[in-house]
Design a protein around this motif. Structure first.
Motif, PDB file in Angstrom:
ATOM      1  N   THR A 201       0.833  -1.201   0.000  1.00  0.00           N
ATOM      2  CA  THR A 201       0.000   0.000   0.000  1.00  0.00           C
ATOM      3  C   THR A 201       0.869   1.254   0.000  1.00  0.00           C
ATOM      4  OG1 THR A 201      -1.736  -1.140   1.230  1.00  0.00           O
ATOM      5  CG2 THR A 201      -1.794   1.266   1.259  1.00  0.00           C
ATOM      6  N   LEU A 202       0.451   2.257  -0.765  1.00  0.00           N
ATOM      7  CA  LEU A 202       1.056   3.584  -0.718  1.00  0.00           C
ATOM      8  C   LEU A 202       0.041   4.561  -0.141  1.00  0.00           C
ATOM      9  CD1 LEU A 202       2.790   3.738  -4.230  1.00  0.00           C
ATOM     10  CD2 LEU A 202       3.812   3.118  -2.037  1.00  0.00           C
ATOM     11  N   LEU A 203       0.550   5.666   0.404  1.00  0.00           N
ATOM     12  CA  LEU A 203      -0.301   6.716   0.950  1.00  0.00           C
ATOM     13  C   LEU A 203      -0.116   7.977   0.110  1.00  0.00           C
ATOM     14  CD1 LEU A 203       0.517   6.001   4.676  1.00  0.00           C
ATOM     15  CD2 LEU A 203      -1.670   5.560   3.543  1.00  0.00           C
ATOM     16  N   VAL A 204      -1.206   8.469  -0.441  1.00  0.00           N
ATOM     17  CA  VAL A 204      -1.183   9.629  -1.332  1.00  0.00           C
ATOM     18  C   VAL A 204      -2.066  10.712  -0.739  1.00  0.00           C
ATOM     19  CG1 VAL A 204      -1.703  10.472  -3.659  1.00  0.00           C
ATOM     20  CG2 VAL A 204      -0.867   8.125  -3.329  1.00  0.00           C
ATOM     21  N   CYS A 205      -1.599  11.948  -0.764  1.00  0.00           N
ATOM     22  CA  CYS A 205      -2.470  13.035  -0.310  1.00  0.00           C
ATOM     23  C   CYS A 205      -2.587  14.116  -1.372  1.00  0.00           C
ATOM     24  CB  CYS A 205      -2.025  13.605   1.032  1.00  0.00           C
ATOM     25  SG  CYS A 205      -0.386  14.320   1.093  1.00  0.00           S
ATOM     26  N   ASP A 206      -3.794  14.698  -1.444  1.00  0.00           N
ATOM     27  CA  ASP A 206      -4.028  15.843  -2.312  1.00  0.00           C
ATOM     28  C   ASP A 206      -4.528  16.992  -1.438  1.00  0.00           C
ATOM     29  OD1 ASP A 206      -6.764  15.428  -1.868  1.00  0.00           O
ATOM     30  OD2 ASP A 206      -7.148  14.599  -3.852  1.00  0.00           O
ATOM     31  N   SER A 207      -5.200  17.955  -2.017  1.00  0.00           N
ATOM     32  CA  SER A 207      -5.560  19.162  -1.273  1.00  0.00           C
ATOM     33  C   SER A 207      -6.475  18.907  -0.084  1.00  0.00           C
ATOM     34  CB  SER A 207      -6.236  20.164  -2.210  1.00  0.00           C
ATOM     35  OG  SER A 207      -5.364  20.543  -3.252  1.00  0.00           O
ATOM     36  N   HIS A 208      -7.279  17.839  -0.145  1.00  0.00           N
ATOM     37  CA  HIS A 208      -8.255  17.633   0.927  1.00  0.00           C
ATOM     38  C   HIS A 208      -8.387  16.188   1.384  1.00  0.00           C
ATOM     39  CE1 HIS A 208      -9.749  21.757   0.611  1.00  0.00           C
ATOM     40  NE2 HIS A 208      -9.738  21.609  -0.700  1.00  0.00           N
ATOM     41  N   HIS A 209      -7.599  15.275   0.813  1.00  0.00           N
ATOM     42  CA  HIS A 209      -7.782  13.859   1.121  1.00  0.00           C
ATOM     43  C   HIS A 209      -6.450  13.153   1.320  1.00  0.00           C
ATOM     44  CE1 HIS A 209     -10.943  15.245  -1.710  1.00  0.00           C
ATOM     45  NE2 HIS A 209     -11.761  14.625  -0.869  1.00  0.00           N
ATOM     46  N   ALA A 227      -7.461  19.258   5.775  1.00  0.00           N
ATOM     47  CA  ALA A 227      -7.336  20.522   5.057  1.00  0.00           C
ATOM     48  C   ALA A 227      -5.889  20.726   4.634  1.00  0.00           C
ATOM     49  CB  ALA A 227      -7.797  21.674   5.941  1.00  0.00           C
ATOM     50  N   TYR A 228      -5.633  20.598   3.355  1.00  0.00           N
ATOM     51  CA  TYR A 228      -4.342  20.877   2.743  1.00  0.00           C
ATOM     52  C   TYR A 228      -3.176  20.102   3.378  1.00  0.00           C
ATOM     53  CZ  TYR A 228      -7.215  24.527   0.783  1.00  0.00           C
ATOM     54  OH  TYR A 228      -8.229  25.193   0.143  1.00  0.00           O
ATOM     55  N   PRO A 229      -3.259  18.766   3.381  1.00  0.00           N
ATOM     56  CA  PRO A 229      -2.124  17.971   3.873  1.00  0.00           C
ATOM     57  C   PRO A 229      -0.938  18.107   2.929  1.00  0.00           C
ATOM     58  CG  PRO A 229      -3.755  16.539   2.846  1.00  0.00           C
ATOM     59  CD  PRO A 229      -4.366  17.906   2.895  1.00  0.00           C
ATOM     60  N   LYS A 230       0.243  18.244   3.495  1.00  0.00           N
ATOM     61  CA  LYS A 230       1.473  18.356   2.709  1.00  0.00           C
ATOM     62  C   LYS A 230       2.281  17.070   2.742  1.00  0.00           C
ATOM     63  CE  LYS A 230       0.590  22.585   1.606  1.00  0.00           C
ATOM     64  NZ  LYS A 230       0.118  22.896   0.247  1.00  0.00           N
TER      65      LYS A 230
END
Length: 284
Positions: A201-209, A227-230
């Motif tokens: 599994t990989l973990l991906v974040c975008d602007s809200h998820h 909210a805006y995970p970096k």
């Protein structure tokens, strides 16, 4: 749960390593790289640790502002507190570099420039100082790049896409070649990391998820709304760690805190922390 955490602190142009269980104070810094906020070296975005046969553990880093940035590599084992004088290799990258990865055996280094570029560097020998740009690819809003040593794929995210590449050939002949179908996310992809508690599994974040991405099926499942995970990663113990931009209306790209799913958060007053990384050379 005790392990080491590396942060990119943009206010003072520093990369700092702490014990997770300690307060993130100057007195508790275990390792650091400081840029002096020289032009092109301000705003550290990425820190990543990898093993090499020649140098042992190295740190790969990116820095910069729109139109002026740098990628650099240092030997982690040479000293506890390093500066630009300790660099094994660095290069100017004007596409606003947000991430960097090294592909073992091929000797390749790939930099994600958030102004729509992937930069591929190949060496002529095991000496990192011989790295030279050998390929440039378009990739909209490229923000994060990660090598997967299980499937031998390079994963990249930016905009509304997660994409994989194979690395063809080695050294100066190395080239990226798209492999497999693109994966669509809501966008703007910001980070991609292993889930050290869940192989495959990989973990991906975008602007809200934050998404869990199954590497075999390429299916994405939303596991958190932030909210805006970096950055977002999960330690092998199952403890999650993440950073966010608490105020998107200001000019800063991060906040003063690193968040943990258990055990309490850690903060540095006045800091602008963009990413937090586990201090590990493991790819998965």
């Amino acid at each position: 749960m005790s392990y080491k955490v590396a942060i990119t602190e943009q206010n003072k142009g520093q990369i700092l390593v702490f014990d997770r269980t300690a307060q993130f104070t100057d007195a508790n810094v275990k390792w650091s790289f400081s840029t002096g906020n020289a032009p092109g070296w301000d705003h550290p975005f990425e820190i990543r640790f990898r093993d090499t046969r020649r140098y042992g553990a190295i740190a790969l880093m990116t820095f910069g502002s729109p139109g002026e940035g740098r990628a650099g590599i240092v030997n982690v084992t040479s000293d506890a507190h390093l500066t630009r004088a300790d660099l094994l290799w660095s290069t100017r990258i004007t596409s606003y570099p947000h991430s960097i990865e090294r592909v073992p055996d091929a000797g390749t280094v790939v930099v994600a420039g958030s102004r729509d570029r992937l930069h591929v560097f190949g060496p002529s020998s095991s000496d990192l100082a011989t790295l030279k740009e050998v390929q440039t690819l378009e990739f909209t809003k490229a923000h994060a790049v990660l090598w997967d040593d299980q499937s031998n794929l390079l994963w990249v995210t930016g905009g509304t896409v997660v994409r994989t590449y194979r690395v063809k050939a080695t050294m100066r002949a190395a080239r990226l070649e798209k492999a497999g179908p693109d994966i669509t996310i809501a966008g703007n992809g910001h980070d991609i990391q292993p889930d050290y508690a869940r192989p495959g599994t990989l973990l991906v974040c975008d602007s809200h998820h934050v998404y869990a991405l199954d590497k075999a099926t390429r299916k994405v499942t939303t596991i958190a709304s932030l909210a805006y995970p970096k950055s977002y990663v999960r330690h092998s113990s199952g403890q999650a760690m993440w950073t966010t931009d608490p105020n998107v209306d200001d000019s800063e790209w991060g906040g003063r805190s690193v968040h943990f799913s258990t055990g309490g958060d850690r903060s540095r007053p006045g800091a602008q922390i963009y990413r937090a990384r586990l201090y590990t050379t493991r790819f998965h």
